[in-house]
Write a protein that holds these residues in place. Sequence first.
Motif, mmCIF file in Angstrom:
data_model
loop_
_atom_site.group_PDB
_atom_site.id
_atom_site.type_symbol
_atom_site.label_atom_id
_atom_site.label_comp_id
_atom_site.label_asym_id
_atom_site.label_seq_id
_atom_site.Cartn_x
_atom_site.Cartn_y
_atom_site.Cartn_z
ATOM 1 N N ILE A 84 48.997 53.882 44.867
ATOM 2 C CA ILE A 84 48.228 52.743 44.221
ATOM 3 C C ILE A 84 49.468 51.955 43.414
ATOM 4 O O ILE A 84 50.121 52.239 42.620
ATOM 5 C CB ILE A 84 47.553 53.442 42.898
ATOM 6 N N GLY A 85 49.715 50.753 43.923
ATOM 7 C CA GLY A 85 50.816 49.941 43.471
ATOM 8 C C GLY A 85 51.884 50.674 43.853
ATOM 9 O O GLY A 85 52.283 51.254 45.071
ATOM 10 N N PRO A 86 52.940 50.666 43.013
ATOM 11 C CA PRO A 86 54.285 51.640 43.243
ATOM 12 C C PRO A 86 54.018 53.106 42.980
ATOM 13 O O PRO A 86 55.048 53.899 43.065
ATOM 14 C CB PRO A 86 55.184 50.842 42.267
ATOM 15 N N VAL A 87 52.955 53.296 42.384
ATOM 16 C CA VAL A 87 52.561 54.799 41.915
ATOM 17 C C VAL A 87 52.160 55.681 43.164
ATOM 18 O O VAL A 87 51.159 55.184 43.675
ATOM 19 C CB VAL A 87 51.871 54.791 40.570
ATOM 20 N N LEU A 97 43.966 57.159 37.046
ATOM 21 C CA LEU A 97 43.698 56.455 35.947
ATOM 22 C C LEU A 97 45.254 55.969 35.426
ATOM 23 O O LEU A 97 45.532 54.959 35.226
ATOM 24 C CB LEU A 97 43.146 56.864 34.917
ATOM 25 N N ALA A 98 45.953 56.986 35.290
ATOM 26 C CA ALA A 98 47.642 56.519 34.874
ATOM 27 C C ALA A 98 48.118 55.966 35.838
ATOM 28 O O ALA A 98 48.991 55.180 35.572
ATOM 29 C CB ALA A 98 48.152 57.916 34.820
ATOM 30 N N ALA A 99 47.959 56.049 37.110
ATOM 31 C CA ALA A 99 48.488 55.141 38.020
ATOM 32 C C ALA A 99 48.076 53.627 38.181
ATOM 33 O O ALA A 99 49.010 52.870 38.054
ATOM 34 C CB ALA A 99 48.317 55.527 39.561
ATOM 35 N N ARG A 100 46.732 53.600 37.860
ATOM 36 C CA ARG A 100 46.334 52.177 37.639
ATOM 37 C C ARG A 100 46.711 51.475 36.443
ATOM 38 O O ARG A 100 47.005 50.321 36.448
ATOM 39 C CB ARG A 100 44.712 52.163 37.705
ATOM 40 N N THR A 101 46.917 52.149 35.374
ATOM 41 C CA THR A 101 47.335 51.558 34.205
ATOM 42 C C THR A 101 48.965 51.438 33.949
ATOM 43 O O THR A 101 49.483 51.065 32.925
ATOM 44 C CB THR A 101 46.767 52.326 32.953
ATOM 45 N N HIS A 102 49.614 52.185 34.834
ATOM 46 C CA HIS A 102 51.159 52.102 34.606
ATOM 47 C C HIS A 102 51.710 50.647 34.776
ATOM 48 O O HIS A 102 51.461 50.084 35.851
ATOM 49 C CB HIS A 102 51.550 53.253 35.645
#
Length: 62
Positions: A12-15, A52-57
């Motif tokens: 998810i993005g860079p995560v 959720l942590a990956a999306r909001t990081h």
Amino acid sequence: MRPNRFHNVTRIGPVRVGTHRDGRGRTKHTAVCTAPGCDFSADYHTRAAAELAARTHRCNPR
């Protein structure tokens, strides 16, 4: 000790979010940022929390 074997890995993005079993056999979900200079990583009890942590990081490389 055997190294972590991650399965069900998504990006998810860079995560990256992956699932593994810890040393006591419990399932853990890990979110890790792969951007250079960002050292974000955390273990969660649920897959939803890790995603959720990956999306909001937001990266803050130093």
